[in-house]
Write a protein that holds these residues in place. Structure first.
Motif, short mmCIF file in Angstrom:
data_model
loop_
_atom_site.label_atom_id
_atom_site.label_comp_id
_atom_site.label_asym_id
_atom_site.label_seq_id
_atom_site.Cartn_x
_atom_site.Cartn_y
_atom_site.Cartn_z
N LEU A 123 3.92 11.28 -0.94
CA LEU A 123 4.15 11.35 0.54
C LEU A 123 5.62 12.17 0.55
O LEU A 123 6.63 11.80 -0.31
CB LEU A 123 4.42 9.99 1.26
CG LEU A 123 3.22 9.16 1.16
CD1 LEU A 123 3.30 7.91 1.98
CD2 LEU A 123 2.04 9.94 2.03
N PRO A 124 5.95 12.94 1.59
CA PRO A 124 7.29 13.60 1.84
C PRO A 124 8.28 12.37 2.11
O PRO A 124 7.68 11.42 2.83
CB PRO A 124 7.02 14.36 3.01
CG PRO A 124 5.45 14.86 2.84
CD PRO A 124 5.00 13.56 2.48
N GLY A 125 9.29 12.53 1.65
CA GLY A 125 10.46 11.48 1.82
C GLY A 125 10.52 10.92 3.46
O GLY A 125 10.28 9.57 3.57
N GLU A 126 10.54 11.91 4.36
CA GLU A 126 10.36 11.42 5.76
C GLU A 126 9.36 10.80 6.25
O GLU A 126 9.32 9.97 7.09
CB GLU A 126 10.86 12.53 6.73
CG GLU A 126 9.54 13.55 7.04
CD GLU A 126 9.39 14.67 5.98
OE1 GLU A 126 8.53 15.38 6.29
OE2 GLU A 126 9.90 14.33 4.83
N ILE A 127 8.22 10.91 5.65
CA ILE A 127 6.94 10.39 6.02
C ILE A 127 6.86 8.73 5.53
O ILE A 127 6.57 7.83 6.27
CB ILE A 127 5.60 10.95 5.63
CG1 ILE A 127 5.58 12.25 6.29
CG2 ILE A 127 4.47 10.27 5.85
CD1 ILE A 127 5.50 12.38 7.79
N TYR A 128 7.28 8.74 4.43
CA TYR A 128 7.12 7.64 3.55
C TYR A 128 8.28 6.42 4.33
O TYR A 128 8.04 5.45 4.63
CB TYR A 128 7.81 7.53 2.14
CG TYR A 128 8.40 6.15 1.58
CD1 TYR A 128 7.28 5.42 0.95
CD2 TYR A 128 9.52 6.09 1.34
CE1 TYR A 128 7.54 4.23 0.51
CE2 TYR A 128 10.07 4.57 0.96
CZ TYR A 128 9.12 3.89 0.49
OH TYR A 128 9.21 2.62 -0.07
N THR A 129 9.77 7.12 4.64
CA THR A 129 10.43 6.09 5.56
C THR A 129 10.10 6.15 6.94
O THR A 129 10.14 4.74 7.27
CB THR A 129 11.92 7.16 5.50
OG1 THR A 129 12.31 7.40 4.28
CG2 THR A 129 12.91 6.36 6.08
N GLY A 130 9.50 6.86 7.55
CA GLY A 130 8.84 6.64 8.79
C GLY A 130 7.73 5.72 9.04
O GLY A 130 7.79 4.61 9.92
N LEU A 131 6.92 5.78 7.96
CA LEU A 131 5.96 4.54 7.73
C LEU A 131 6.36 3.36 7.52
O LEU A 131 6.12 2.31 7.88
CB LEU A 131 4.96 5.07 6.73
CG LEU A 131 3.88 6.28 7.13
CD1 LEU A 131 3.25 6.71 5.81
CD2 LEU A 131 2.78 5.51 8.38
N TYR B 215 0.78 -1.07 0.14
CA TYR B 215 -0.05 -0.01 -0.28
C TYR B 215 0.96 1.32 0.14
O TYR B 215 0.78 2.21 -0.67
CB TYR B 215 -0.99 0.11 1.15
CG TYR B 215 -1.95 -0.92 1.29
CD1 TYR B 215 -2.67 -1.47 0.20
CD2 TYR B 215 -2.33 -1.52 2.55
CE1 TYR B 215 -3.47 -2.33 0.27
CE2 TYR B 215 -3.56 -2.40 2.66
CZ TYR B 215 -4.15 -3.00 1.55
OH TYR B 215 -5.11 -3.58 1.80
N LEU B 216 1.91 1.48 0.96
CA LEU B 216 2.75 2.47 1.13
C LEU B 216 3.30 2.74 -0.39
O LEU B 216 3.68 3.90 -0.72
CB LEU B 216 3.67 2.00 2.13
CG LEU B 216 4.72 3.15 2.63
CD1 LEU B 216 3.97 4.57 2.66
CD2 LEU B 216 5.60 2.70 3.58
N GLU B 217 3.97 1.71 -0.89
CA GLU B 217 4.65 1.82 -2.16
C GLU B 217 3.76 2.42 -3.31
O GLU B 217 4.25 3.18 -3.97
CB GLU B 217 5.34 0.37 -2.64
CG GLU B 217 6.42 0.46 -3.66
CD GLU B 217 7.61 1.11 -3.16
OE1 GLU B 217 8.32 1.74 -3.81
OE2 GLU B 217 7.90 1.23 -1.77
N CYS B 218 2.64 2.22 -3.31
CA CYS B 218 1.71 2.55 -4.31
C CYS B 218 1.50 4.17 -4.02
O CYS B 218 1.37 4.85 -5.08
CB CYS B 218 0.23 2.06 -4.23
SG CYS B 218 0.20 0.23 -4.46
N ILE B 219 1.77 4.84 -2.97
CA ILE B 219 1.43 6.06 -2.78
C ILE B 219 2.62 6.87 -2.23
O ILE B 219 2.58 8.06 -1.76
CB ILE B 219 0.41 6.17 -1.51
CG1 ILE B 219 0.85 5.54 -0.14
CG2 ILE B 219 -0.92 5.66 -1.71
CD1 ILE B 219 0.02 6.17 1.03
#
Length: 275
Positions: free
Chosen positions: A136-144, A128-132
């Motif tokens: 997303l800001p980079g730090e939000i993607y990494t944090g999630l 799911y995360l990869e699809c969005i």
């Protein structure tokens, strides 16, 4: 392949990929909107059988039918009714309906599976995360990503979208449908799905539950919080909220194809605070 005519048949359930129709007193058919969803139908049938063998009350499809230009799964369910719609017409029984519903959630999450039998729900959420990712800001993607990976492995079953529209009532019993989402993992993911449906959408889009479920925000909150209480879950835990808002973003951006900044931007800000 058997051909089925649904003209005049009553719709008894509506989901992300299609509708459930009652063909007669004993038979229902789940009709998929897109004929390209045949792999999804086959996956759901296989996972339904595996879950049934594990003792989960689920409707086992007995065949695939052609319905106009698309396809559907046939189920034998006596006098089947959608649990969500049954609640709407029997609100005076809401306490007992929610108690029975919570018991089904507990039963499902308590069932253990063998390694590799079902997909790890952490992988599902990472997908799911990869699809969005691009939204997303980079730090939000990494944090999630780091957070999802940090959730401990668990072999209990997780439906993933166990809200009441995905439960049928037949002959006094509750049966799960939409089993293509079933996986294994922590109960946190199950309640993240419920939080998204019953809490998050109303928070971002007031009145959403009345349009989608036919239920107002108060009964949605009752369903979620009472179910969590009966399952011994901290309904407002940080972990559940992080996962729920991740799933919310995926639904809005990918499944609904409506990347509304009024819904996305405050959600990203909320995730940032939670992380």
């Amino acid at each position: 392949m058997k051909e089925v005519n649904i003209d005049g048949c009553k719709v008894i359930g509506t989901g992300t990929f299609g509708k459930v129709y009652r063909l007669d007193a004993d038979t229902v058919v789940k009709v998929y909107d897109d004929p390209a969803n045949m792999p999804l139908i086959e996956t759901e049938q296989e996972r339904s059988r595996r879950a049934f063998i594990k003792g989960i009350p689920t409707a086992i499809p007995f065949g695939i039918a052609r319905v106009g230009k698309t396809y559907g799964s046939m189920f034998e369910l006596l006098d089947a009714r959608n649990c969500n719609d049954f609640l709407i017409t029997h609100m005076e029984k809401s306490d007992s309906i929610i108690s029975e519903y919570a018991a089904l959630v507990r039963k499902l999450n308590a069932v253990k599976s063998d390694s590799g039998e079902f997909t790890d729900v952490r992988k599902v959420y990472l997908d799911y995360l990869e699809c969005i990712k691009d939204s997303l800001p980079g730090e939000i993607y990494t944090g999630l990503a780091d957070f999802v990976k940090s959730v401990p492995e668990y072999s209990g079953l997780v439906h993933g979208d166990i809200q009441m529209k995905n439960i049928m009532l037949s002959n006094g019993e509750m049966y799960l449908i939409d089993m293509n989402t079933i996986s294994t993992g922590s109960q946190l993911f199950e309640f993240a799905g419920l939080y998204r449906t019953y809490i998050a959408f109303n928070e971002r889009d007031p009145g959403n539950s009345e349009r989608f479920l036919g239920l107002d925000a108060d009964i949605c909150r009752k369903i979620y919080y009472r179910t969590a209480e009966l399952c011994g879950v901290d309904a407002d835990s940080r972990e559940i909220q992080i996962l729920a808002w991740l799933r919310f973003l995926h639904v809005v951006i990918v499944e609904l194809s409506s990347p509304d900044s009024l819904m996305i931007s405050p959600t990203i800000d909320k995730i940032r605070r939670l992380l």
